[in-house]
Design an enzyme around this catalytic site. Structure first.
Site, PDB file in Angstrom:
ATOM      1  N   HIS A  68     -35.711 -20.408  15.632  1.00 11.57           N
ATOM      2  CA  HIS A  68     -36.779 -20.884  14.741  1.00 11.57           C
ATOM      3  C   HIS A  68     -36.518 -22.350  14.370  1.00 11.57           C
ATOM      4  O   HIS A  68     -37.420 -23.196  14.465  1.00 11.57           O
ATOM      5  CB  HIS A  68     -36.810 -20.000  13.487  1.00 11.57           C
ATOM      6  N   GLU A  69     -35.275 -22.652  13.951  1.00  6.86           N
ATOM      7  CA  GLU A  69     -34.925 -24.023  13.567  1.00  6.86           C
ATOM      8  C   GLU A  69     -34.939 -24.963  14.767  1.00  6.86           C
ATOM      9  O   GLU A  69     -35.314 -26.133  14.647  1.00  6.86           O
ATOM     10  CB  GLU A  69     -33.551 -24.048  12.890  1.00  6.86           C
ATOM     11  N   HIS A  72     -38.412 -26.338  15.336  1.00  2.80           N
ATOM     12  CA  HIS A  72     -38.680 -27.530  14.524  1.00  2.80           C
ATOM     13  C   HIS A  72     -37.999 -28.762  15.132  1.00  2.80           C
ATOM     14  O   HIS A  72     -38.606 -29.827  15.266  1.00  2.80           O
ATOM     15  CB  HIS A  72     -38.129 -27.339  13.104  1.00  2.80           C
ATOM     16  N   ASP A 170     -42.316 -23.714   5.629  1.00  2.00           N
ATOM     17  CA  ASP A 170     -43.081 -24.555   6.558  1.00  2.00           C
ATOM     18  C   ASP A 170     -44.538 -24.683   6.135  1.00  2.00           C
ATOM     19  O   ASP A 170     -45.182 -25.700   6.394  1.00  2.00           O
ATOM     20  CB  ASP A 170     -43.000 -23.961   7.969  1.00  2.00           C
TER      21      ASP A 170
END
Length: 363
Positions: A68-69, A72, A170
């Protein structure tokens, strides 16, 4: 003692485990081991298989959070944003970025990349569970394919949770990007933070009547919204000034050869808690109250400044913006920066100098 341990690098980005992650790891494994099907492995035999599946599911869950990170970070790097590191924490992961893109469309894509990765992982795992569970022998809450259902479900929830329109999720950045297309970046941040605080207040009220965990999440959201609003306002306002505009040019220095006892008296007399260490015209380091406070009084007479000073000097140029200096302070968690030009010490910039400037600008 370091609070984070580096475990490797992905895409050139250091990946760290925070000490809180090591504390929560067995807790998550325990939760999976005692929960009934379909969200746990209770009843799985032998018991060692229950514990093994629970631990593996926990590790894979945080691997999904890491992905997930990375979602980004991948988009941020494509826009030239430097990623200092990714740290896995008690409540998930965080990417330490040099700066959030100010262009609304860029921030929107970067903010949505994380939840999108979670949704992709979630639907793939749920699809795999549906296909494989119908053919795998021993399915019924004890199969290894149950991990696919658990991880898939949690990733969908993680994606949805991060889309909540409040900082530091987010969704708060998505909301700011939407506002920023219609107004200034500072005002967009203020509006988005205000919405997040209202959201946190309502969540806290629900927590009073339904689930106390919502109160903790509400507190987390409220603090995150406040900090984002404050840090963005400071950064934008300080961009108008250079370090040379607000630094102190009259720099008091100390010699590396004086004792810590002499230094403590010097600090008391001059009312400052940090000083550059100079030997002649050569800058050797910086010494602060933090460096000496744990030295017992009887040892201060025999301990020299050179024994305790910080030799790894964090400095800025007088041509840097005050906003850049503020980021350097924040990232390195220091209260003052040496201002160096052409190898020579020309000034010192403290957090107090920045806050004083902010106070004057806001009047």
């Amino acid at each position: 003692m370091k609070s984070s341990l580096k475990i490797g690098s992905i895409m050139g980005i250091p990946v760290k485990l925070h000490i809180t992650f090591l504390l929560i790891l067995p807790v998550f494994a325990l939760v999976f081991s005692i929960n009934e099907y379909p969200l746990g492995f209770a009843g799985t035999t032998p018991v060692i298989l229950n514990y093994a599946l629970s631990l593996l599911t926990t590790i894979l869950l945080f691997a999904c959070i890491l992905l997930h990170e990375l979602g980004h970070s991948y988009i941020a790097k494509s826009y030239g944003v430097e990623i200092k590191d990714i740290t896995l924490l008690l409540f998930g992961g965080v990417s330490s970025m040099e700066e959030i893109p100010r262009e609304p469309s860029q921030e929107l894509r970067m903010a949505f990349a994380g939840p999108l990765v979670s949704f992709i992982i979630g639907f793939i795992l749920l699809g795999a569970n549906y296909i494989l569970a119908s053919t795998a022998s021993g399915y019924g809450g004890t199969s290894i394919w149950l991990m696919f259902y658990i991880l898939g479900s949690i990733n969908i929830v993680l994606g949805l949770f991060n889309l909540l329109p409040a900082f530091p999720m987010d969704g708060g950045r998505l909301l700011r990007a939407w506002y920023a297309k219609r107004m200034s970046y500072v005002k967009a941040t203020h509006y988005a933070a205000g919405f997040g605080k209202m959201f946190a207040f309502l969540m806290g009220l629900l927590g009073l009547f339904f689930n106390p965990w919502l109160i903790l999440i509400a507190f987390f959201v409220y603090i995150g919204a406040s900090e984002e609003d404050k840090s963005t306002t400071i950064s934008v306002l300080l961009e108008k000034y250079n370090v040379s505009d607000i630094m102190s040019e009259d720099v008091r220095t100390v010699s590396p050869d004086i004792t810590v006892e002499e230094l403590s008296k010097f600090m008391f007399e001059n009312k400052h808690l940090g000083y550059p260490v100079m030997q002649g015209n050569s800058l050797k380091g910086i010494v602060t109250f933090t460096d000496i406070r744990n030295i017992i009084p009887t040892d201060r007479f025999a301990t020299l400044v050179s024994d305790v000073m910080t030799r790894d000097i964090i400095s800025v140029s007088p041509e840097d913006t005050a906003s850049e200096a503020f980021k350097v302070m924040t990232v390195n968690n220091v209260g003052r920066l040496l201002v160096v030009s052409d190898g020579e010490l020309v000034g010192i910039l403290s957090r107090s100098d920045l806050m004083r400037t902010m106070t004057l600008l806001n009047e």
